[in-house]
Design an enzyme around this catalytic site. Structure first.
Site, short mmCIF file in Angstrom:
data_model
loop_
_atom_site.label_atom_id
_atom_site.label_comp_id
_atom_site.label_asym_id
_atom_site.label_seq_id
_atom_site.Cartn_x
_atom_site.Cartn_y
_atom_site.Cartn_z
N GLN A 163 -43.57 -15.09 -3.76
CA GLN A 163 -44.62 -14.22 -4.96
C GLN A 163 -45.98 -15.57 -4.82
O GLN A 163 -45.47 -16.91 -5.39
CB GLN A 163 -43.87 -14.11 -6.46
CG GLN A 163 -46.07 -13.80 -7.69
CD GLN A 163 -46.45 -12.86 -6.20
OE1 GLN A 163 -45.90 -11.93 -5.74
NE2 GLN A 163 -47.39 -12.54 -6.88
N LYS A 206 -44.17 -4.95 -8.09
CA LYS A 206 -43.49 -4.80 -7.09
C LYS A 206 -41.96 -4.00 -7.32
O LYS A 206 -41.83 -3.08 -6.12
CB LYS A 206 -43.73 -5.95 -6.01
CG LYS A 206 -45.53 -5.95 -6.12
CD LYS A 206 -45.80 -8.29 -5.54
CE LYS A 206 -47.13 -8.17 -5.57
NZ LYS A 206 -47.45 -9.43 -5.02
N ASP A 250 -46.58 -9.71 3.35
CA ASP A 250 -47.56 -9.94 3.11
C ASP A 250 -49.03 -10.18 4.16
O ASP A 250 -49.61 -10.68 4.22
CB ASP A 250 -47.56 -11.83 1.95
CG ASP A 250 -47.44 -11.31 0.74
OD1 ASP A 250 -48.70 -10.45 0.64
OD2 ASP A 250 -46.25 -12.36 -0.21
#
Ligand code: GUN
Length: 301
Positions: free
Chosen positions: A98, A54, A121
């Site tokens: 994460q 990422k 997200d």
């Protein structure tokens, strides 16, 4: 192999990233540097690889990335303090926590602590609820990438019958909401479904997100179905290890009109849409800042 049936996620992701790069340059011309904060708690090896990818991709797009690595035994309060700090930092546009988190940290509490406007997200209940109401909110990266592939393949999805296999918060549920927003009839099948195979046989579109290697074979699929395989499962094949999807790709190929391979299908789309969401968050924050800085017109009563 009939390559005309392959949905090329690598090429699609490259197109999305190219456009993100161009739009980031436009923001930079306006003296805005989009930035993504990535938080990793603990040392889960797969998460470390995802986070590294990422960050690399962000740099390629011209997005500043800031990485926070917290120890596996980091107190929950320390994580919540860091998220609050990042929420209040105007130079940070997106925050990615994460998953999975170590067991002592309440996942929902941590995700709910993220400012919904920086929730790249799309996991905050404000964004989850907004999506289910059909509002224009930040949406989870993997299912958003799947929608992009489906629309590139089929055009308008309106009226299609879509079956989503799996009901996770990260993929299955938001996937169903996105398909519904695109006017599909949606069935979600899961481990308690009475006859998952019979339901799947009715689908024009199948999205498989169960995490079971090659569970779905050709007998599950209607001839001409379009299949999006979200599964990435490592298996031992003779003496080597390799990645396979939730769909038995070789068996399915003759039956479908189009299918994503594993690897090279959905995988690259997740990061591409994380970058896109970071860009959108930066653009929306800029709009809000501009709206606040405009002098309010006097209201004459
Ligand atoms: N872990 C596995 N997939 C994801 C994802 O899409 N977002 C985050 N934050 N963690 C993950």
């Amino acid at each position: 192999m009939n390559s005309s049936k392959l949905i090329d996620g690598k090429a699609a992701a490259a197109r999305v990233l190219q456009k993100v790069k161009q739009d980031v340059l436009m923001l930079k011309a306006d003296h805005i540097q989009p930035a993504l904060a990535v938080i990793l708690v603990g040392e889960d090896p797969a998460s470390q690889v995802y986070v590294r990818n990422k960050i690399l991709r962000a740099e390629e797009c011209g997005i500043r990335s800031i990485e926070y690595r917290l120890a596996a035994d980091c107190p929950q309060a320390r994580l919540l303090d860091l998220i609050a700090e990042l929420n209040n930092d105007a130079s940070v546009n997106g925050i990615l926590l994460q998953l999975p988190l170590p067991g002592h940290i309440e996942e929902t509490r941590a995700l709910q602590a993220i400012d919904p406007g920086k929730d790249v997200d799309g996991f905050h209940s404000e964004n989850v609820g907004g999506l289910s109401q059909g509002r224009d909110v930040l949406t989870p990266c993997t299912p958003t990438g799947c929608m992009y592939l489906l629309e590139q393949t089929l055009g308008d999805l309106s009226g299609k019958h879509a079956v989503v296999i799996g009901r996770s918060n990260i993929v299955g549920k938001p996937m169903a909401a996105l398909l519904l927003k695109a006017h599909c009839s949606v069935t979600v099948v899961h481990s308690r479904s009475q006859d998952a195979k019979a339901l799947c046989q009715l689908a024009d579109i199948v999205v498989a997100a169960v995490g079971r290697p090659r569970m779905i074979d050709a007998s599950w699929l209607k001839p001409g179905a379009v299949v999006i395989d979200v599964g990435i499962n490592r298996i031992q094949d003779h003496d080597r290890s390799r990645l396979v999807g939730d769909v038995d790709f070789d068996a399915a190929l003759a039956q479908v009109s189009a299918i994503t391979p594993v690897p090279g299908g959905v995988g690259p789309m997740t990061i591409a849409f994380l970058m896109k969401n970071t860009l959108i968050a930066a653009q929306q924050q800029r709009q809000r800042a501009l709206a606040h800085s405009q002098p309010q017109e006097a209201v004459c009563l």
